[in-house]
Design an enzyme around this catalytic site. Structure first.
Site, PDB file in Angstrom:
ATOM      1  N   TYR A 107       2.861   2.156  12.808  1.00 12.86           N
ATOM      2  CA  TYR A 107       2.928   3.171  11.753  1.00 12.86           C
ATOM      3  C   TYR A 107       2.741   4.538  12.409  1.00 12.86           C
ATOM      4  O   TYR A 107       1.691   4.819  12.980  1.00 12.86           O
ATOM      5  CB  TYR A 107       1.801   3.023  10.733  1.00 12.86           C
ATOM      6  CG  TYR A 107       1.607   1.690  10.088  1.00 12.86           C
ATOM      7  CD1 TYR A 107       1.949   1.495   8.750  1.00 12.86           C
ATOM      8  CD2 TYR A 107       1.003   0.626  10.771  1.00 12.86           C
ATOM      9  CE1 TYR A 107       1.720   0.274   8.122  1.00 12.86           C
ATOM     10  CE2 TYR A 107       0.781  -0.588  10.146  1.00 12.86           C
ATOM     11  CZ  TYR A 107       1.141  -0.759   8.831  1.00 12.86           C
ATOM     12  OH  TYR A 107       0.905  -1.963   8.215  1.00 12.86           O
ATOM     13  N   HIS A 109       0.836  -1.190   0.000  1.00 17.81           N
ATOM     14  CA  HIS A 109       0.000   0.000   0.000  1.00 17.81           C
ATOM     15  C   HIS A 109       0.880   1.252   0.000  1.00 17.81           C
ATOM     16  O   HIS A 109       1.770   1.380   0.845  1.00 17.81           O
ATOM     17  CB  HIS A 109      -0.891   0.040   1.246  1.00 17.81           C
ATOM     18  CG  HIS A 109      -1.690  -1.206   1.468  1.00 17.81           C
ATOM     19  ND1 HIS A 109      -2.191  -1.558   2.698  1.00 17.81           N
ATOM     20  CD2 HIS A 109      -2.085  -2.189   0.607  1.00 17.81           C
ATOM     21  CE1 HIS A 109      -2.860  -2.696   2.603  1.00 17.81           C
ATOM     22  NE2 HIS A 109      -2.802  -3.107   1.345  1.00 17.81           N
TER      23      HIS A 109
END
Length: 493
Positions: A146, A83
């Site tokens: 993240y 992604h």
């Protein structure tokens, strides 16, 4: 198993006491690998996963994280990605180990480049916007973190770019074959590289697109789809609510070519309000938006921030030798317009990423001094022109080219003087040059003092000396053209 045994087992997989280090391993520009110091004892271990001051000093960009996400993976072989999101991210492992894969999905020559690495808690990766991120867990009970610099939303997800984990061109050597790994149905269905639409770069927004500088910027960026132009009707800086409500997603830079430039009108009550609304209140709202969305701001300022007293704050050598005001000289505006520009400079200067371009005596497409003198010459009029104000012309072509140069070359942020080069002249001398260049008698121009010219008129105070030192802009590799060369080109178009 006792505590010390746990620590010893962990110590075998984690690089304890490594110094903080940042490297760019290639082949993906901007992707950085970070070695993180991990401190362990009989209780376990501790690390500073994100420490802004130390990491900036080590070489990480100040990317401004606003959201932290954690992916927990129960079993080894869990595989997620590839992604590419429309933001930067700092990825790391809280516990366990992963095999990470990153693919450059940005527009440009690096499209499709691949980098892989194994991460444990002692290693992290900074992933630039548009670079595809994927990982495969190598241990059970793995937590993957993240840290991102934009807030997730359904609208933002529409801007993602995806690549199939099994793409043959990327040819990622997954430690656990994908047929034996745990994947989502969505990840299995992502396109191959040949079908991926690359993520475009962030756009540049030009405000004041119909002004003299705006039109020059249109010419400078002609054919560049990454530059968007907005007129006052589309985004009015004087309307703080409109600035706050503008959709800034997808932009990386704003060039503010909009301003209230009616210098004499600014000395009147309504003009003063208008000047402060556009040049200060509007710029403050724009600066706030740039800060919140991590945008670089290019702001055009003026010689009017100075009082025009001749102090050799900087000097030049060569054919245009002479004293000039350096960028660091203290501001001391004489009138309302200059006060609004100085206030805006102070506001913009606090942004981490900014260029302030100080200029003078601007000439471009539309009403300006040179066009007026040329019209008077053609009509046989002998004008009286001020001869005790000195400076250099700035043609919008060169101002636009200078802005483009700074942005394209990643010049250090800060304040730059940008005018045309050449020997400083008075307005009367420039008027005489216009008359001569258009085939008329320069002696038709009569020089008068500022006091004589404005006697009985309502007018703003002007700086007597507007010469700006050009050494700093030249140090970036940009050389402004001589003002008389541009003057003749402008008149003979």
């Amino acid at each position: 198993m006792n505590g010390r045994a746990v620590s010893a087992a962990t110590e075998g997989t984690i690089g304890f006491a490594k110094p903080l280090a940042v490297t760019e391993p290639g082949p993906i520009p901007g992707l950085l690998v970070v070695d993180l110091p991990v401190h362990g004892d009989n209780r376990g271990w501790f690390k500073e996963n994100w420490q802004r001051e130390k990491m900036l000093a080590a070489g990480l960009p100040d990317f401004g994280p606003v959201q932290n996400n954690v992916s927990f993976n129960a079993s080894a072989g869990t595989t997620r990605g590839i992604h590419a999101e429309p933001w930067d991210k700092f990825v790391s492992v809280a516990t366990g180990r992963i095999f990470g894969a990153w693919v450059d999905l940005r527009e440009g020559p690096g499209f499709g480049a691949v980098f892989t690495a194994e991460l444990d808690p002692s290693k992290a990766v900074f992933v630039p916007r548009g670079v595809g991120n994927a990982f495969q867990t190598l241990e059970d009970q793995t937590a993957y973190s993240y840290l991102v610099n934009d807030h997730w939303s359904a609208d933002a997800q529409a801007e993602y770019t995806f690549l199939n984990l099994a793409d043959e061109t990327a040819a990622i050597q997954w430690p656990i074959p994908l047929e034996n790994a745990e994947l989502s149905a969505k990840d299995r269905a992502h396109p191959r590289l040949a079908d991926v639409v690359p993520m475009p770069p962030r756009k540049t927004l030009v405000l004041g697109a119909n002004g003299q500088l705006g039109r020059a910027l249109r010419a400078a960026y002609d054919g560049d789809a990454s530059v968007v132009f907005a007129t006052r009707a589309e985004l009015d800086l004087a309307d703080a609510a409109a600035v706050a409500g503008f959709d800034w997603r997808g932009y990386g830079t704003v060039i503010n070519a909009a301003a209230h430039t009616a210098v004499d009108a600014a000395e009147t009550e309504p003009g003063r309000r208008d000047a402060w609304a556009a040049n200060v209140t509007g710029v403050a709202a724009l600066a706030r938006a740039c800060l919140e969305h991590r945008l670089a701001l290019v702001h055009v300022s003026s010689d009017y921030v100075f009082d025009g007293t001749l102090t050799p704050a900087g000097s030049e050598s060569g054919p245009d030798a002479g004293a000039g005001r350096a960028e660091a000289a203290p501001v001391s505006p004489l009138g309302v317009y200059g006060q609004t520009k100085a206030a805006a400079d102070a506001i913009v200067s606090v942004l981490p990423r900014h260029y302030i371009l100080r200029t003078s005596w601007v000439v471009g497409e539309g009403a300006n001094f040179v066009a007026t003198m040329a019209s008077l010459a053609e009509r046989g009029i002998s004008p009286s022109v001020v001869n005790d104000q000195t400076g250099r012309l700035t043609f919008t072509r060169d101002l636009a080219d200078g802005i483009r140069h700074l942005l394209a070359n990643g010049a250090p942020y800060g304040t730059y003087n940008l005018t045309n080069a050449g020997e400083p002249m008075s307005w009367a001398q420039i008027a005489a040059e216009v008359y001569a260049a258009t085939g008329h008698d320069p002696a038709a121009v009569t020089g008068v003092s500022t006091g004589e010219y404005f006697a009985g008129k309502q007018a703003a105070p002007r700086p007597a000396n507007s010469v700006l030192d050009l050494a700093k802009i030249r140090s970036t590799g940009f050389e402004p053209e001589d003002q008389l060369v541009r003057l003749r080109e402008y008149l003979h178009g």
